[in-house]
Design an enzyme around this catalytic site. Structure first.
Site, PDB file in Angstrom:
ATOM      1  N   GLU A   1     -15.072  63.685 128.087  1.00 50.22           N
ATOM      2  CA  GLU A   1     -16.387  63.265 127.607  1.00 50.22           C
ATOM      3  C   GLU A   1     -16.513  61.741 127.632  1.00 50.22           C
ATOM      4  O   GLU A   1     -17.540  61.199 128.050  1.00 50.22           O
ATOM      5  CB  GLU A   1     -16.614  63.776 126.176  1.00 50.22           C
ATOM      6  CG  GLU A   1     -16.587  65.290 126.049  1.00 50.22           C
ATOM      7  CD  GLU A   1     -15.206  65.830 125.683  1.00 50.22           C
ATOM      8  OE1 GLU A   1     -15.145  66.823 124.944  1.00 50.22           O
ATOM      9  OE2 GLU A   1     -14.183  65.252 126.158  1.00 50.22           O
ATOM     10  N   THR A   5      21.465  81.605 140.229  1.00 50.25           N
ATOM     11  CA  THR A   5      20.676  80.979 141.292  1.00 50.25           C
ATOM     12  C   THR A   5      21.281  79.639 141.691  1.00 50.25           C
ATOM     13  O   THR A   5      21.325  79.281 142.874  1.00 50.25           O
ATOM     14  CB  THR A   5      19.217  80.791 140.828  1.00 50.25           C
ATOM     15  OG1 THR A   5      18.637  82.081 140.593  1.00 50.25           O
ATOM     16  CG2 THR A   5      18.386  80.057 141.867  1.00 50.25           C
ATOM     17  N   ALA A  63       9.305  86.252 145.139  1.00 48.82           N
ATOM     18  CA  ALA A  63       8.839  86.648 146.467  1.00 48.82           C
ATOM     19  C   ALA A  63       9.684  87.832 146.918  1.00 48.82           C
ATOM     20  O   ALA A  63      10.913  87.824 146.769  1.00 48.82           O
ATOM     21  CB  ALA A  63       8.978  85.494 147.451  1.00 48.82           C
ATOM     22  N   GLY A 121      16.564  85.021 139.339  1.00 47.17           N
ATOM     23  CA  GLY A 121      16.824  86.272 140.022  1.00 47.17           C
ATOM     24  C   GLY A 121      16.607  87.459 139.104  1.00 47.17           C
ATOM     25  O   GLY A 121      16.064  87.335 138.002  1.00 47.17           O
TER      26      GLY A 121
END
Length: 368
Positions: free
Chosen positions: A52, A196, A154, A294
């Site tokens: 603002e 990982t 993924a 994982g």
């Protein structure tokens, strides 16, 4: 243009603050007078002026009698910046159109109340659903003091996150991987398990040219992270936290000398207590975590109830392999009726791949 059109513009402005405002919200503001836009702004950086005030500061003429469109209820308290309600009242704006009500207990309708008490007309809930979605992280964090956790993975269409050899580069294409980099910029921290680190030795940074790398968090119950791991050697450049159950401070020293921070939590079922860790991270103003672990870490996170959202990048490929890894492992649920349920799913096509995003139903809140 009508109220909704101007609010859409304010939303676009708010998005420009993505990755830079945490743990504050993303906010955009547009000022309109005689059907002309005379000022616009957004919350650009944490600690800086709010949307603002930024919009008012660049007005091409007096804002007296104008209409302000703002995606989130104006603040009415002193923090790193003074109240936006003061600036709006002083400007002479006659009407304020608000997207979301601010759930922050310091605001929570008070900002709107102050504006109305000073004779300013306020219209609420214009594009509320879109405005609320923009700040899902802030809304969760301000009400729970714990990070908003996104579990990302993924996989192939047969549910594999790697081939049976362990090779996982690459499952998805360029567009999907670029989208992941934008998520690393968006969320405050990224978290993986020590498995990982041992398997891939990732950097866990944001590769966008103007992006911000997230705080790196490694869940390492017994402190097995190698001192030569990239998350350790690069800790002075990109903040790195090792969350461990190891209480031997002597074993912490080499990591601390490399620039890592240590967070010691209790052990639960053989792993870092995820609930306790989230409480600690929330206390350190880490408002969001992108979980890129994982199957073991993903199961622990789901079971502990810390996950709010799932992002599944799905590639049109099949790997097969009975030993090939899957996104969520662990013990699993005993029956379909015991499944973790997801809701409000959306599907986005990214090149040849697909991103499915879903909210986790009945994730758990706990007292720290």
């Amino acid at each position: 243009m009508d109220d909704r059109a101007y609010m859409r513009l304010a939303l676009q402005l708010a998005e420009k603050g993505c990755g830079w405002t945490a743990p504050n919200p993303m906010v955009g503001a547009v000022i309109v007078k005689n059907e002309r836009i005379i000022g616009q702004g957004w919350h650009e950086r944490y600690g800086g002026p709010h949307a603002e005030r930024n919009a008012l500061a660049v007005c091409t003429e007096s804002a007296e009698g104008a209409v302000m469109y703002v995606t989130l209820e104006p603040c009415c308290h002193y923090g790193k910046q003074p109240p936006c309600t003061d600036a709006i009242i002083a400007s002479g704006v006659r009407r304020v159109v608000v997207g979301s009500t601010d759930p922050n207990p310091l605001v929570a309708g008070k900002g709107i109340g102050i504006l109305r008490a000073h004779g300013i007309e306020v219209t609420e809930h214009v594009l509320r659903e879109e405005c609320d979605a923009l700040n899902e992280v802030f809304f969760h964090y301000i009400q729970t003091n714990r990070p908003f956790v996104v579990m990302k993975y993924a996989m192939t269409m047969d549910g594999k996150i790697a081939a049976y050899t362990g090779d996982s580069k690459w499952i998805t294409g360029d567009e999907a991987r670029a989208h992941v980099q934008r998520q690393r910029h968006r969320y405050t921290a990224i978290m993986v398990g020590v498995g990982t680190i041992l398997a891939d030795d990732p950097m866990l940074t944001c590769r966008l040219p103007d992006g911000r790398s997230p705080v790196r968090i490694v869940c390492d119950t017994h402190l097995r992270t190698p001192l030569a791991a990239q998350v350790v050697t690069g800790a002075r450049h990109t903040p790195t936290i090792l969350a461990t159950c190891c209480t031997d401070t002597a074993s912490h020293r080499a990591f601390e000398e490399s620039g890592c921070r240590m967070i010691v939590v209790e052990e639960k079922e053989g792993h870092v207590d995820m609930q306790q860790l989230m409480c600690r991270l929330g206390q350190e103003q880490i408002d969001s975590v992108l979980l890129e672990g994982g199957g073991t870490l993903n199961w622990a996170a789901l079971k502990s109830g810390i996950v709010q959202k799932v992002q599944a990048y799905i590639a049109p490929k099949l790997f097969g392999g009975e030993t090939a890894r899957t996104p969520v492992e662990g013990a699993g649920v005993p029956a379909p009726a015991d499944a973790f349920h997801l809701q409000n799913s959306t599907v986005t096509k990214l090149g040849d791949d697909f991103l499915i995003e879903s909210e986790v139903v009945n994730h758990v809140h706990w007292d720290c």
